[in-house]
Design an enzyme around this catalytic site. Sequence first.
Site, PDB file in Angstrom:
ATOM      1  N   LYS A 153      29.676  61.448  62.325  1.00  0.00           N
ATOM      2  CA  LYS A 153      28.765  60.315  62.204  1.00  0.00           C
ATOM      3  C   LYS A 153      29.670  58.883  62.373  1.00  0.00           C
ATOM      4  O   LYS A 153      30.426  58.439  61.355  1.00  0.00           O
ATOM      5  CB  LYS A 153      27.664  60.133  61.046  1.00  0.00           C
ATOM      6  N   GLU A 165      38.895  56.948  51.996  1.00  0.00           N
ATOM      7  CA  GLU A 165      39.843  56.036  52.122  1.00  0.00           C
ATOM      8  C   GLU A 165      38.803  54.715  52.281  1.00  0.00           C
ATOM      9  O   GLU A 165      38.150  54.472  52.932  1.00  0.00           O
ATOM     10  CB  GLU A 165      40.664  56.204  53.776  1.00  0.00           C
ATOM     11  N   GLU A 181      37.709  42.238  47.684  1.00  0.00           N
ATOM     12  CA  GLU A 181      37.875  42.294  49.242  1.00  0.00           C
ATOM     13  C   GLU A 181      36.720  41.581  50.024  1.00  0.00           C
ATOM     14  O   GLU A 181      35.592  41.702  49.566  1.00  0.00           O
ATOM     15  CB  GLU A 181      37.753  43.944  49.782  1.00  0.00           C
ATOM     16  N   CYS A 238      41.478  47.370  56.513  1.00  0.00           N
ATOM     17  CA  CYS A 238      41.672  47.691  55.364  1.00  0.00           C
ATOM     18  C   CYS A 238      42.897  47.326  54.752  1.00  0.00           C
ATOM     19  O   CYS A 238      43.179  46.967  53.406  1.00  0.00           O
ATOM     20  CB  CYS A 238      41.536  49.153  55.138  1.00  0.00           C
TER      21      CYS A 238
HETATM   22  P1  NAP Z   1      30.868  50.962  55.165  1.00  0.00           P
HETATM   23  O1  NAP Z   1      29.599  50.134  54.838  1.00  0.00           O
HETATM   24  O2  NAP Z   1      31.242  51.540  53.868  1.00  0.00           O
HETATM   25  O3  NAP Z   1      30.280  52.068  56.140  1.00  0.00           O
HETATM   26  C1  NAP Z   1      31.481  53.296  56.588  1.00  0.00           C
HETATM   27  C2  NAP Z   1      30.826  54.071  57.395  1.00  0.00           C
HETATM   28  O4  NAP Z   1      29.712  54.667  56.111  1.00  0.00           O
HETATM   29  C3  NAP Z   1      29.653  53.752  58.217  1.00  0.00           C
HETATM   30  O5  NAP Z   1      29.832  54.963  59.170  1.00  0.00           O
HETATM   31  C4  NAP Z   1      28.387  53.706  57.713  1.00  0.00           C
HETATM   32  O6  NAP Z   1      27.201  53.858  58.560  1.00  0.00           O
HETATM   33  C5  NAP Z   1      28.624  54.716  56.743  1.00  0.00           C
HETATM   34  N1  NAP Z   1      27.379  54.499  55.641  1.00  0.00           N
HETATM   35  C6  NAP Z   1      27.169  53.744  55.008  1.00  0.00           C
HETATM   36  N2  NAP Z   1      26.228  53.863  53.812  1.00  0.00           N
HETATM   37  C7  NAP Z   1      26.188  55.132  54.057  1.00  0.00           C
HETATM   38  C8  NAP Z   1      25.582  55.877  52.808  1.00  0.00           C
HETATM   39  N3  NAP Z   1      24.859  55.493  52.024  1.00  0.00           N
HETATM   40  N4  NAP Z   1      25.549  57.260  53.065  1.00  0.00           N
HETATM   41  C9  NAP Z   1      26.414  57.748  53.883  1.00  0.00           C
HETATM   42  N5  NAP Z   1      27.187  56.840  55.055  1.00  0.00           N
HETATM   43  C10 NAP Z   1      27.153  55.705  54.744  1.00  0.00           C
HETATM   44  O7  NAP Z   1      31.954  50.382  55.506  1.00  0.00           O
HETATM   45  P2  NAP Z   1      32.469  49.513  56.932  1.00  0.00           P
HETATM   46  O8  NAP Z   1      31.626  48.130  56.471  1.00  0.00           O
HETATM   47  O9  NAP Z   1      31.844  50.311  58.134  1.00  0.00           O
HETATM   48  O10 NAP Z   1      34.115  49.357  56.985  1.00  0.00           O
HETATM   49  C11 NAP Z   1      34.740  48.345  56.340  1.00  0.00           C
HETATM   50  C12 NAP Z   1      35.263  49.192  54.928  1.00  0.00           C
HETATM   51  O11 NAP Z   1      36.048  50.037  55.162  1.00  0.00           O
HETATM   52  C13 NAP Z   1      36.107  48.090  54.121  1.00  0.00           C
HETATM   53  O12 NAP Z   1      35.955  48.305  52.800  1.00  0.00           O
HETATM   54  C14 NAP Z   1      37.508  48.547  54.476  1.00  0.00           C
HETATM   55  O13 NAP Z   1      38.578  48.332  53.523  1.00  0.00           O
HETATM   56  C15 NAP Z   1      37.379  50.042  54.731  1.00  0.00           C
HETATM   57  N6  NAP Z   1      38.225  50.764  55.275  1.00  0.00           N
HETATM   58  C16 NAP Z   1      39.044  51.395  54.681  1.00  0.00           C
HETATM   59  C17 NAP Z   1      40.280  52.035  55.304  1.00  0.00           C
HETATM   60  C18 NAP Z   1      41.349  53.078  54.483  1.00  0.00           C
HETATM   61  O14 NAP Z   1      42.001  53.765  55.446  1.00  0.00           O
HETATM   62  N7  NAP Z   1      41.328  52.628  53.322  1.00  0.00           N
HETATM   63  C19 NAP Z   1      40.207  51.838  56.859  1.00  0.00           C
HETATM   64  C20 NAP Z   1      39.402  51.271  57.502  1.00  0.00           C
HETATM   65  C21 NAP Z   1      38.379  50.612  56.664  1.00  0.00           C
HETATM   66  P3  NAP Z   1      26.645  52.573  59.440  1.00  0.00           P
HETATM   67  O15 NAP Z   1      27.486  52.103  60.176  1.00  0.00           O
HETATM   68  O16 NAP Z   1      25.428  53.269  59.842  1.00  0.00           O
HETATM   69  O17 NAP Z   1      26.348  51.686  58.180  1.00  0.00           O
END
Ligand code: NAP
Length: 497
Positions: free
Chosen positions: A175, A250, A385, A284
């Site tokens: 997904k 991650e 963040e 990130c």
């Molecule tokens: P996010 O809101 O946590 O979403 C990540 C993924 O999870 C998306 O596919 C999202 O779907 C899904 N998701 C959201 N709520 C969910 C739930 N309740 N149950 C299951 N899945 C759910 O993060 P983002 O805004 O896409 O990305 C930014 C974040 O990612 C930042 O905090 C960044 O630091 C982190 N990040 C970390 C790394 C690492 O390697 N440490 C790398 C890149 C990014 P939808 O898109 O449909 O909402």
Amino acid sequence: MSEKFQNYINGQWVDTKSGRTFEDRNPARWDEVVGTFPKSSKEDVDEAVKAARAAFKTWRLVPAPKRGDIVRKAADLLVARKEEIARLMTREMGKVLLETRGDVQEGIDTGYYAATEGRRLFGMNAPSELPNKMNLSFRVPIGVVGVVTPWNFPMAIPTWKIFPALVSGNTVVFKPASDTPATATMLVKILEEAGLPTGVINIVHGGGGEVGNAIVEHTDVDALSFTGSTVVGKKLSEVGSRTLKRISLELGGKNAQIVMDDANLDLALDAVLWGAFGTTGQRCTATSRLILHEKIHDMFMKMLINRASKLRLGDGLLPDVEVGPCINEGQRERVHSYVEIGRQEGAKLVLGGEAATGGDLDLGWFYKPTIFDGVTPAMRIAVEEIFGPVLSVLTVKSFEEAVDVLNGTSYGLSSSIFTQDVNRAFRAMRDIEAGITYINGATIGAEAHMPFGGVKQTGNGHREGGWTVFDFYTEWKTVYVDFSGKLQKAQIDTYNQ
Ligand code: NAP
């Protein structure tokens, strides 16, 4: 009419059973719809998991080098379509072409590396304590793996997860983020074309709360690899633990670059500009804090403001553009709300601090590169963040204080120090609490064959990248072969017999 996309379940491109759709739009030109995607439901996830479970029966028996060959073929196809994918990625998530090409290249590197693991996947054997007996331990796949990914690296992050999962013999239900479903679809099409058998990869588009959650809750999904925010990661960890899933998280970061008084300031300047404002700060590993030694503070700030104020914002498809938009309106609002918080906390806004508007910038979600000086370690803009083009500058009197300040957040992903003092560099390598430390380099720019991940609230101890990720995607199987012709007993006191 925008292009209509589908889910890929059990080797077929299909619509969602829900009948609903959502739009994927260009953050630099919000009027432009990149595509319409199925807004799937739990029912679609059930179908995908069923297909992945059935496919696992035969995929796990395909020799690992052959599984690797398919992933290598996928990497070849990524090479052939690199430009096409990079352009699509810029349209759906906004980062500049140079970066989206780099994102695809990361997928290519990951594919070629993972393919070679098909010929390694090393086990560990040891001598037996009994005569005429052989002890082996080797890796076996886990089963069905759920993959849930963010939007900021639409190709690299899915390949970090999917390629090693496949080479290890698992099947996948994927997904992708709702903001970048088109790039994800390209990856699945490429895997299909590379010859992946029916049901081994499945993609289900839709919202995190519905589709993501259904994957995490599913009793027939054995492992989950998630990259995203710490808030969502914690929730998934709780839900996934109920079915005892293996979970790799991650999560977020609050990465800092230290610049000591002995540093090469020109290099440090290039690094912080790239680390803080590249990908519009939406990595990130982005540099979100700059920790300056007081002796070079004034000079470095002058250099930094001068260069940062000249960064060119715009549509990432255009030549010379250096900074693209925020991913969507909500993210730009979130960035601005942190700017308000910084102001209220008493930090000194020295650059930016507002949406970038005028001309074509009005078409998208642009925000000016923003710098706060006079930030103190307890301020929210120093520890939370933001995930946007906002840099918080803190000033320190010594190396020890710099490391303390760097370590003073709940995150621990990436870090950097600029110094020409070899002793300080080695102390930094030892004392900085982060999964990744750069000496005289920016906080961003991981290499595909090295372990990637963070400590503290950035994750739960697993690593992506290189050889380490194969520990996540495999189980250890231990086998004892007794060729003595007798029933020999271990764990029985036989020493004096
Ligand atoms: P996010 O809101 O946590 O979403 C990540 C993924 O999870 C998306 O596919 C999202 O779907 C899904 N998701 C959201 N709520 C969910 C739930 N309740 N149950 C299951 N899945 C759910 O993060 P983002 O805004 O896409 O990305 C930014 C974040 O990612 C930042 O905090 C960044 O630091 C982190 N990040 C970390 C790394 C690492 O390697 N440490 C790398 C890149 C990014 P939808 O898109 O449909 O909402």
